[in-house]
Scaffold this active site. Sequence first.
Site, short mmCIF file in Angstrom:
data_model
loop_
_atom_site.label_atom_id
_atom_site.label_comp_id
_atom_site.label_asym_id
_atom_site.label_seq_id
_atom_site.Cartn_x
_atom_site.Cartn_y
_atom_site.Cartn_z
N LYS C 69 0.84 -1.19 0.00
CA LYS C 69 0.00 0.00 0.00
C LYS C 69 0.88 1.25 0.00
O LYS C 69 1.92 1.29 0.68
CB LYS C 69 -0.89 -0.01 1.24
N SER C 144 -9.92 2.03 2.90
CA SER C 144 -9.04 2.83 2.07
C SER C 144 -8.02 2.03 1.29
O SER C 144 -7.45 2.54 0.32
CB SER C 144 -8.29 3.83 2.96
N SER C 168 -10.16 -0.31 7.12
CA SER C 168 -9.56 -0.12 5.79
C SER C 168 -8.89 -1.34 5.19
O SER C 168 -8.49 -1.32 4.03
CB SER C 168 -8.53 1.02 5.84
#
Lengths: 96, 477, 483
Positions: C69, C144, C168
């Site tokens: 990420k 997210s 998330s």
Amino acid sequence: MLSSDQVLHVARLARLELTDEEVTRMGLELSNVLDHIEKIGELGELEGVVPTSHVVELENVLREDSPHQSLSPGVVLASAPDPAPGGFRVPSPGTS
Amino acid sequence: MNVELEPVIGLEIHVQLKTRTKMFCSCALSFGEEPNTRTCPICLGLPGTLPVTNAQAVHFGLMMAMAFDCEIAPKSIFHRKNYFYPDLAKGYQISQYDIPLCSNGRLGDVRIHRIHLEEDAAKLVHEGASGRIHDSDSSVVDYNRGGTPLAEMVTEPDLRSAEQARDWLNLLRVTLRQLGVSDVNMEEGSLRCDANVSVRPRGSSELGTKTELKNMNSFRFVMQGINAEIARQTALVQAGEPVVQETLHFDPVTGRLSSLRSKEEAHDYRYFPEPDLVPVAPTEAMLERARTAIPELPAAREERYGRDFSLGGDTARLLAYEPQFGDYFEATTQEATAGVSPAVLANWVTELRTRIGASSDPAESKVTPDALAVLAALVTERRINASAGRQVLDTLVAEGGDVAAIVEREGLAAMDSDEELAGIVKAALEANADAAAKVRDGNAKAMGPIVGYVMRETKGRADGGEVGRLVREQLGI
Amino acid sequence: MTATELVGLTAAEAIGRIRAGELEPAELWSAYQQRAQADDLNAYTWVADADAPAADPAAPLAGVPVAVKDLFCTEGIPSQAGSRILENYCPPYTATAIQNIYDAGAPLLAKTNQDEFAMGSSNENSAYGPVLNPWDRARVPGGSSGGSAAAVAAGLAPWATGTDTGGSIRQPAALCGIVGFKPTYGAISRYGMIAFASSLDQAGTFTRDVTDAALLLEAMVGKDPYDSTCLGLPEPVQPPTATDLRGVRLGVPEELSGEGIEPGVLAAFERTLDIARDLGATVESTHLPHAAHGLSAYYLIAPAECSSNLARFDGVRYGMRVDDGGGLLDMYTGTRAAGFGDEVKRRIMLGTYALSSGYYDAYYGRAQKVRTKISEDFESAFSAFDFLVTPTSPGVAFELGAKSDDPLAMYFNDFCTVPMSLAGIPALSIPNGTAQAPGGSSTELPTGFQIAGPAFSENKLLNAAYALETALAFDSSPAREAS
Ligand SMILES: [Zn+2]
């Protein structure tokens, strides 16, 4: 409902420039969210409850006082928007 | 209106701690290195970095707490103080807020409200011709200083004059130096002092409106600034005008104070507990380590010198506040023979201090405590006179050596035979008959040429007092 | 093996073949690199263009590449956190968790797209464009960590890291039909993870299955001298082996499994509870009395911390700067106005307000007390149950743009995941079937089943999830085949 003065005050604290449209929209959106959030005000007895700022129950996490290698000047200024010989150039605080 | 007013002064002191590394990262502390060479991702506030507390800074904080008889918080925490300024890499300063490490202490006559740990800001250098903040278009940030450990001390408003503030600040400085927790150099910024000043009618117990004085970076400026502000507030109050609560900036060039932030928005630092750090809860081992690290402090030493050595106030304080001379003095008392009083030894130590300078360490001079003790004994026993003693000390400072050998080599031994000296005095009176007559007539000042003659003849070995006695004896007065 | 067969392997299967000498790490790298470079889901913001790096088959992760990420700092490689303000920013250091993965033998394949600074539940808040859900490209992957979820689901990466502040990892894993694991707060170092809400942020994993989750987690966990709040885990993470749930007591908190949950999601949830019973578990309903207030507490605490964490983006040391010569204050406000997106600004405003003078006690202080009560709720529930289970997300993946104008509706996506974040306990989402979106759509979309355990119960949690996963036999191949 947050007044536009309140919105502008908070925006200044947060160093955010908002357009007039954003001030209006932000006031509305924040008010909606805050209305919902204020339901926690309905919770009765919170008197005497210890606030949790952290779930980790550690204490005294301390570091030994021995130096490491600092970054080289080239690396330090590599991402600077306005590098200068003496460091990071910024507009003078006095002119604002 | 003309009431007698009394100043009320409290101090806020920032002490840079003498750790090896910064408060929350392992960069070595900076002493004038090239800009930004003592920085790392943490103290530059790069995205993703986290602080980790320096154990030594906590240790120094605990030492200060104990030295100042503070209460130590069983569990103190760090907060974030949020505000934007280029010298603040993260947009917040990590500082202790509602639970400081130490509170309710005392140094001398002044109560200490609290001591807390925090990190120093970076340095903002203003570019432009005048170097003054309002005239330049840009500034440059050097993060070397950013993150240096600070102990912030806040006193109660217990001081009543600028002089008292200066003296107390000096006691604080020598105490912190003796603790070894800071370089405490005001000019270099390792000791920084702000003052809260107000005035009130003498005898009143209420506090007047206070102003905060900043930028007083020497002892002299602290005095000047506080005195200027007392005068300004006194004039206002006498004229029936209100004192406005504000922050004032001391200008060392003009000696004047100017309002710093009158137009700025009210501060709202939005403190909240720093989620990247855990509480500091001093363990018995941490407390014990701090306790054993505390040396004898100047105030205690001053008292001991009065008590154990009967030293006078000024001498005791001088030797207590400059512990290298105090240590040296105590070494001479170990070496001294009976009959040489500590006060005499202390006097010779101050003679030495005058010669090598107050900032030098006598232990590193060429004069050993043993030599100074021998010298003091020779003078006490009148085997050399005082001025010869000072001459020996000059030689010792310059080249060291054995006191007896110097006395011998330079021919400084006092005359052992009273007869020899009596003969020289007789010759002096004959050679200076006019002067002798004046002395006999009661003009003591006329003694000069006679004594001068004797000293010339004896190469200064004669004891001045003894010469005077013999002159009066031979003149029958 | 064909490329399609290669990307059909789980990471653990690939490691097994590499160790057996049946598969070259370079082959696997090339297969994934090609797919990653052809990414049409906008899952990636950076893809490695180098040839396969040297790999050590004996290393724990044996050279199986990983997607990371973008919130994690990677030295010399863009780490932009989904934000315009960090466009092209290359940090001079690597996050501890990612360095741990490298050290375990997994090379970096790509950086994944995400909601800006991890604020969002749909991945529509990225300055680099929305990520598409591989099950239906008209829909969001969740957020997210949407890029990580979509990449793993679509076979653009064997596995990926994510971060979870209020859901998330778990919510996008549920919406994309894969396994998402948020371990106990403090198990994995946060050093180098660009902070959103420090007291809640926790790194975790996106994997095809529970076994892979255990493998990747074991590589990431560990104490870190650079993170004061990191404890690691008390014992190594073991590959799960449980085949049943005999003796396991599952509690179903009524507050998180009824009102507001889409019928299709609820139906899948009920079916999974039946399977759990078949495997020998007891299932009883229970209560988390304060859980309903979790979302309110969360939306005070997280914005408050974020308002402070994002203050460093000021145009001075790195990132974007907008300076029209109006002085320092203008530079600050102009830079932040141009650099941050709407949702980030909204949360900074909310958090600044909640911390500001006069409001602290009513908002932030009160939220922290609610947090204490929620932790106590969990503690008492875990005295009667081994695990608590809920639907992971109240709904299946929604259409792009469907909730963008309604922050509150968007925030409600975190309803079932936020309480565990506030309590700092481990929680994992496994795919437990599919359901049709409400409103007459015929597309079958994955649903997620959340299992939460007491702090540091990772191994037990993985075993329970593994037993369920085996019995559920969810087919994740449609998402890979569509890509
Ligand atoms: Zn540093």
